[in-house]
Design a protein around this motif. Structure first.
Motif, short mmCIF file in Angstrom:
data_model
loop_
_atom_site.label_atom_id
_atom_site.label_comp_id
_atom_site.label_asym_id
_atom_site.label_seq_id
_atom_site.Cartn_x
_atom_site.Cartn_y
_atom_site.Cartn_z
N TYR A 1 -6.77 -9.71 26.54
CA TYR A 1 -8.24 -9.68 26.52
C TYR A 1 -8.75 -8.47 25.74
O TYR A 1 -9.68 -8.58 24.92
CB TYR A 1 -8.79 -9.63 27.95
N ILE A 2 -8.14 -7.30 25.98
CA ILE A 2 -8.58 -6.09 25.28
C ILE A 2 -8.42 -6.26 23.78
O ILE A 2 -9.32 -5.92 23.00
CB ILE A 2 -7.77 -4.87 25.79
N PHE A 3 -7.29 -6.80 23.34
CA PHE A 3 -7.05 -6.98 21.91
C PHE A 3 -8.07 -7.94 21.30
O PHE A 3 -8.59 -7.70 20.21
CB PHE A 3 -5.62 -7.50 21.67
N LYS A 4 -8.36 -9.03 22.01
CA LYS A 4 -9.29 -10.01 21.46
C LYS A 4 -10.74 -9.52 21.57
O LYS A 4 -11.58 -9.82 20.71
CB LYS A 4 -9.12 -11.35 22.18
N ARG A 5 -11.05 -8.77 22.60
CA ARG A 5 -12.42 -8.28 22.80
C ARG A 5 -12.79 -7.19 21.80
O ARG A 5 -13.91 -7.16 21.28
CB ARG A 5 -12.55 -7.75 24.24
N TYR A 6 -11.85 -6.31 21.50
CA TYR A 6 -12.18 -5.15 20.65
C TYR A 6 -11.64 -5.26 19.24
O TYR A 6 -11.91 -4.39 18.41
CB TYR A 6 -11.74 -3.87 21.35
N GLY A 7 -10.88 -6.31 18.96
CA GLY A 7 -10.63 -6.66 17.57
C GLY A 7 -9.32 -6.19 16.98
O GLY A 7 -8.80 -5.12 17.28
N ARG A 8 -8.81 -7.04 16.10
CA ARG A 8 -7.59 -6.74 15.36
C ARG A 8 -7.81 -5.54 14.46
O ARG A 8 -8.82 -5.43 13.78
CB ARG A 8 -7.20 -7.97 14.53
N GLY A 9 -6.84 -4.68 14.45
CA GLY A 9 -6.94 -3.48 13.63
C GLY A 9 -7.64 -2.33 14.31
O GLY A 9 -7.48 -1.17 13.92
N TYR A 10 -8.44 -2.65 15.36
CA TYR A 10 -9.14 -1.61 16.11
C TYR A 10 -8.42 -1.32 17.44
O TYR A 10 -8.78 -0.36 18.13
CB TYR A 10 -10.57 -2.04 16.42
N THR A 11 -7.47 -2.16 17.78
CA THR A 11 -6.79 -2.07 19.07
C THR A 11 -5.29 -2.05 18.85
O THR A 11 -4.77 -2.79 18.01
CB THR A 11 -7.16 -3.27 19.96
N ALA A 12 -4.59 -1.20 19.59
CA ALA A 12 -3.13 -1.16 19.49
C ALA A 12 -2.57 -0.51 20.74
O ALA A 12 -3.25 0.25 21.44
CB ALA A 12 -2.69 -0.38 18.26
N LEU A 13 -1.33 -0.85 21.02
CA LEU A 13 -0.59 -0.12 22.04
C LEU A 13 -0.01 1.14 21.43
O LEU A 13 0.23 1.20 20.22
CB LEU A 13 0.55 -0.98 22.59
N LEU A 14 0.20 2.15 22.25
CA LEU A 14 0.86 3.36 21.78
C LEU A 14 2.37 3.14 21.73
O LEU A 14 2.93 2.40 22.53
CB LEU A 14 0.55 4.52 22.70
N ALA A 15 3.00 3.82 20.81
CA ALA A 15 4.45 3.73 20.68
C ALA A 15 5.13 4.83 21.48
O ALA A 15 4.51 5.84 21.86
CB ALA A 15 4.86 3.83 19.22
N THR A 16 6.38 4.62 21.77
CA THR A 16 7.28 5.71 22.15
C THR A 16 8.49 5.61 21.21
O THR A 16 8.77 4.55 20.66
CB THR A 16 7.77 5.59 23.60
N TYR A 17 9.16 6.72 21.04
CA TYR A 17 10.33 6.74 20.16
C TYR A 17 11.58 6.72 21.01
O TYR A 17 11.82 7.66 21.78
CB TYR A 17 10.32 7.98 19.26
N VAL A 18 12.34 5.67 20.90
CA VAL A 18 13.64 5.62 21.57
C VAL A 18 14.62 6.39 20.69
O VAL A 18 14.81 6.06 19.52
CB VAL A 18 14.11 4.17 21.77
N THR A 19 15.21 7.43 21.23
CA THR A 19 16.03 8.33 20.43
C THR A 19 17.52 8.16 20.74
O THR A 19 17.90 7.61 21.77
CB THR A 19 15.63 9.80 20.69
N PHE A 20 18.33 8.63 19.81
CA PHE A 20 19.78 8.66 20.05
C PHE A 20 20.07 9.73 21.10
O PHE A 20 19.65 10.88 20.95
CB PHE A 20 20.53 9.00 18.76
N GLN A 21 20.80 9.36 22.13
CA GLN A 21 21.04 10.28 23.22
C GLN A 21 22.50 10.25 23.68
O GLN A 21 23.13 9.19 23.70
CB GLN A 21 20.14 9.95 24.42
N GLY A 22 22.99 11.42 24.01
CA GLY A 22 24.23 11.65 24.74
C GLY A 22 25.35 10.66 24.53
O GLY A 22 25.87 10.48 23.43
#
Length: 1000
Positions: free
Chosen positions: A368-389
């Motif tokens: 709903y948030i994506f469709k209500r506020y529009g493509r290009g104006y809405t996105a999820l935040l990323a996280t970086y999965v890193t190489f570990q141990g």
């Protein structure tokens, strides 16, 4: 002159952190630098900041690749150009279409091609051909010399030296899942694609110096200016600032009438609430946060319209405006919460709203948030999965071709080089180099961006498998730019509530209204469960540690539960203040308050600063600081940077105020030290209160509708414990548990009156499609009459039908499993018709299989099948051991208090353990067990005991130890621990459990 440099955000290709790339370039004497990570813009701001700090001219761009093929490099002349590049990359990902071979027209960006993809005469004004150092000689006599103005030097940078090149090759091998020795050359950059000194580049291009000059000209023409500190979130909801305030004001006052109207509009409480609403609205408008509140309200309004439940928490739950808008159910007046905790003149970021939805509804809200506020104006935040141990050691070991046993040995003993393979040194060396490198982009737990301008001005977007686009940067980059996230989170607890209400309606015909919070908080049955710690399945309060704390506190009120939810946190527990809180709770006259202010404002928590708001209270009422300054103090003490006031300045003000008030210097110093130590780990009271509301709703359902509630917990697959113990709790609450049945069960567990039938989902190996066919055929054609009828109606196959038989799903036939399995085989042979090698009369006669088996043997065989198929037996596990072990053991774990101070022997079925380290660094553990009488009990395993008698997996144990009472709660300090063997199918003891080893 460097148009094509890369950081390690050129995922599994680049080898340089952004700061390292800039530092190296600065050291070699470069004045400008273009960042062009491969299909990625994750570190654009970080790179820009590093360049500005180093005095370099930053240029931002993208290297567009399709597979291993570099198509072109884009360089942004300005923010509009950065938008053009990001939009091209984003739309390719979002629309799942390949990048074009030729870049579309760009008004504000340069495009550099690494090869001649079209005639040079067709190049647009913004397009150039890049000439690599090794290709300069080919220009002699070439027709391209007639178009020198379209040629630029192109010297890609992925690493700085030979070691960096090897690291690059390893990353490529990991990406290709290939042995290093078999890595295709086409997937690897040339060894020359490294950061060279400017003099070396000039030597390569000395015959065509204009190539470097024109590359420098492109860099000089690019200017991007970020303005950190701006609010980049959507700036209005209604279309205007004034309209936003008017709408928020109306919603807040209407909500205030709804929340507090029952008190009477003339009552002091109602007037106080209205005054606080007006005060908050003024502060919210002054900080331009109206759209943040309205967008959050819009999200929860949509959820409510769809029938979704939510929990609003975070610092925003301190707000009465949020309470009146329905964003949260935490009453800040009831709890004495300060709105300065979430908003004050010194705070630049908006309040923190964490909105929880059920795990199976969150995605629809996000959609709903994506469709209500529009493509290009809405996105999820990323996280970086890193190489570990260990993971990176395994990846490198595979790349070098080491067998699993060799890799395991390296991981188990990294320092034991004498026992390792000859390549172990390289694996460990490059593993250390790769530690922390970003591996791939993932999705933040719940952060959503809603921007005023298209997000392409600051980042590219990438479509994720769930169908939502994710920004290339994480929350830290977002905050540095000026974006503030909306946290749209999911949890299983809300799923429990939703499904329980539905099951109650279906099974009893009653409608339960969970929004009547005042009634629920005062419900005597719910409070009794809380007081006794009988909270299994209840959100946030079911863990062994919480069960113990609630029992020690005899907690039976909402206010005390809010406190318990805070003091259970690791920081408070480690500091010793949890134990002190319990002591003061039981002995409220055993201590003295350091000053009357503490008694006046912290009497609810016995003078202990449990919440972050408590730090603000003491700073304000004792130290004379404003509430806004108190919140700044809290943030600074907890390590959060706040612009404007510094910690030293606030401390000076505090000390001056204390002197003016005549406090002894020692008292002022002691209180400051207490605030400083508490602020680092204290919990937001509104956060605890939000959790406590949901906990009380769970308690209410469990108290009045325990069977339906426990089925809901089981069907939502969430909670602290494994499903086995929720089934146990279901039986303890009066439910009649049945194994899966083809005539009653569905994919999930079902309830019919008091009878509960396990869902097919709990049978390991049973396919969901087969479970669905069983339910659909039963609904269409009625109950199954027997196995033959089932096989004629449901296409399940031999293996799947066998699983159902062994799980007991045909026990209504009153036939033994062995007989049913033989009938299945005989029935499938008969289905083959007359096409066999021998005539029907020549087939072997059916083997006789008895339908009756001795009950004891059948029970053991059923338990063995159940442990294999469900992971646990449906009968009490104590029936599966030799009954001689029960001699001289205390069978009633629920009466441990009566054995305080004595050494006892008990039988316990392993539930879980938690291992910790002592102050001296030694391992000790806490165990939780199920007793023969159905009660849970707890053990403490000190280092010596744990070392001699370790846990050995699931099963029934004989435990010998001393019973110790702490504030009325019993635990057993373990002296000896032994896992007992199960009886085999024929009634003989086995060495260990049927599916467990005796190894630690």
């Amino acid at each position: 002159m460097l148009l094509n440099t890369h950081t390690y955000y050129s995922l599994r290709m680049g080898t340089l952190p952004p700061a390292e790339l800039v530092r190296r370039a600065k050291g070699l004497g470069y004045a400008s630098l273009a960042l062009t990570d491969v299909n990625n813009t994750s570190c654009a701001l970080e790179f820009w900041n590093c360049c500005r700090e180093a005095g370099l001219h930053p240029v931002l761009g993208v290297e567009f690749r399709r597979g291993q093929r570099c198509l072109y490099i884009g360089l942004a002349r300005n923010l509009e150009g950065f938008r053009e590049l990001n939009q091209l990359l984003s739309e390719s990902s979002i629309d799942n279409k390949p990048l074009p071979d030729v870049a579309p027209p760009m008004e504000h960006a340069f495009i550099v091609y690494p090869r001649l993809v079209k005639p040079i005469t067709d190049f647009r004004k913004e397009e150039y051909l890049g000439i690599r150092p090794e290709h300069v000689a080919r220009l002699f006599g070439h027709e391209l010399l007639a178009h020198r103005h379209k040629l630029v030097a192109l010297s890609p940078v992925f690493f700085v030296d030979n070691e960096g090149f090897e690291l690059h090759r390893l990353l490529r091998a990991i990406d290709e899942n290939a042995l290093l020795s078999q890595l295709p050359a086409a997937t690897v950059c040339k060894a020359s694609e490294r950061l060279m000194p400017p003099e070396q580049l000039q030597t390569f291009y000395q015959s065509q110096p204009y190539l470097l000059e024109q590359a420098e000209a492109l860099l000089a023409a690019c200017h991007i200016q970020f303005e950190p500190g701006l609010h980049l979130n959507r700036q209005n909801f209604t279309g205007s600032v004034q309209g936003d305030f008017q709408l928020l004001e109306k919603l807040a006052h209407n909500g205030c009438e709804r929340r507090y109207g029952h008190l009477g509009t003339g009552s002091p409480e109602y007037q106080n609430a209205q005054q606080r609403v007006r005060q908050e609205l003024e502060a919210i408008a002054g900080q331009s946060f109206c759209p943040y509140f309205l967008i959050t309200w819009d999200i929860v309004r949509y959820a409510a319209a769809m029938g979704y439940r939510h929990v609003g928490r975070g610092s925003g739950a301190n707000s009465i405006v949020a309470y009146c808008l329905g964003i949260t159910d935490v009453d800040p007046v009831e709890l004495g919460l300060y709105f300065e905790r979430f908003i004050n003149p010194h705070r630049q970021s908006p309040p923190d709203f964490d909105i929880d939805f059920s795990w199976d509804e969150r995605d629809d809200v996000t959609d709903y948030i994506f469709k209500r506020y529009g493509r290009g104006y809405t996105a999820l935040l990323a996280t970086y999965v890193t190489f570990q141990g260990r993971a990176v050691i395994r990846e490198l070991g595979k790349v070098y071709g080491l067998p699993k046993a060799e890799i395991d040995a390296i991981i188990a003993s990294p320092a034991g080089s004498a026992r390792h393979h000859g390549l172990a040194g390289k694996v460990l060396h490059y593993g250390q180099k790769l530690e922390g490198f970003p591996n791939y982009l993932s999705i933040h737990a719940g952060g959503v961006l809603i921007a005023q301008q298209p997000l392409y001005y600051h980042t590219a977007l990438q479509m994720m498998p769930k169908g939502f686009a994710v920004a290339h940067f994480d929350m830290h980059h977002a905050e540095a730019l000026g974006f503030h996230k909306y946290d749209i989170l999911s949890q299983r607890g809300l799923g429990h509530l939703k499904e329980a209400v539905g099951l109650i309606k279906q099974n009893t015909g009653r409608t339960v209204e969970l929004q009547n919070l005042e009634q629920i908080k005062k419900d005597e049955k719910a409070r009794a469960l809380l007081r006794e710690g009988q909270c299994m399945g209840c959100f946030y309060i079911e863990s062994p540690a919480m069960r113990g704390l609630l029992s020690k506190l005899r907690c039976d009120s909402y206010i005390h539960l809010v406190a318990a939810s805070s003091i259970i946190r690791p920081g408070v527990a480690r500091s010793g203040m949890m134990k002190e809180y319990i002591r003061r709770f039981h002995h409220p006259y055993s201590f003295t308050y350091p000053h009357p202010v503490f008694e006046e404002h912290l009497s609810e928590t016995f003078g202990i600063m449990v919440y972050q708001e408590d730090v603000m209270k003491i700073a304000h009422h004792f130290g004379g600081l404003g509430l806004a300054e108190g919140d700044v103090l809290r943030r600074l003490m907890s390590g959060k940077r706040t612009a404007g006031l510094g910690l030293a300045r606030i401390r000076e003000q505090y000390q001056a105020n204390c002197r003016a008030r005549g406090y002894p210097e020692e008292l002022a110093a002691e209180v400051w030290q207490q605030m400083e130590s508490f602020a680092g780990y204290a919990f937001c009271k509104a956060h605890s209160a939000s959790f406590a509301v949901e906990s009380f709703q769970s308690l209410y359902l469990k108290a009045h509708y325990p069977i339906e509630f426990m089925v809901a917990v089981i069907n939502n697959f969430g909670g602290f414990y494994q499903a086995e113990f929720y089934f146990h709790e279901l039986r303890r609450c009066g439910g009649e548990l049945h194994a899966p049945c083809v005539n009653h069960s569905s994919y999930l567990t079902t309830v019919e009156g008091r009878a509960v039938y396990m869902g097919f989902v709990h049978i390991k190996g049973l396919e969901a499609e087969v479970a669905g066919r069983v339910a659909r055929e039963r609904a269409a054609g009625g109950p199954f009459r027997g196995l033959a009828d089932f096989m004629s109606r449901v296409d399940a196959g031999k293996e799947q039908t066998g699983l159902l038989i062994r799980a007991g799903a045909f026990r209504f036939t009153a036939r033994a499993k062995a007989a049913l399995l033989w009938e299945q085989v005989a029935g499938q042979q008969a289905e083959g018709g007359g096409m066999g090698l021998f005539p029907e009369e020549e087939r072997a006669a059916p083997v006789f299989v008895p339908d009756e088996v001795p009950p004891e043997q059948q029970q053991l065989q059923d338990a063995m099948d159940e442990m294999e198929l469900f992971g646990f037996p449906l009968c009490p596990p104590f029936r599966l051991i030799d009954q001689r072990y029960r001699a001289n053991s205390l069978s009633c774990a629920g009466r441990l208090r009566e054995a305080a101070g004595r050494v006892v022997t008990l039988l316990g079925y392993y539930v879980c353990q938690k291992q910790v380290r002592t102050a001296g660094g030694k391992r000790m553990a806490f165990g939780t067990w199920l007793g023969e009488d159905g009660h849970f009990w707890d053990t403490v395993h000190f280092p010596a005991s744990l070392g001699k008698y370790p846990f050995r997996g699931k099963g029934v144990y004989r435990v010998r130890g001393k019973v110790v009472l702490e504030f009325g709660f019993p635990t057993v300090e373990v002296l000896e621990l032994e896992r007992l063997p199960y009886l085999g199918p024929l009634g003989y003891p086995t060495e260990a459990g049927p599916f467990e080893t005796n190894r630690p």
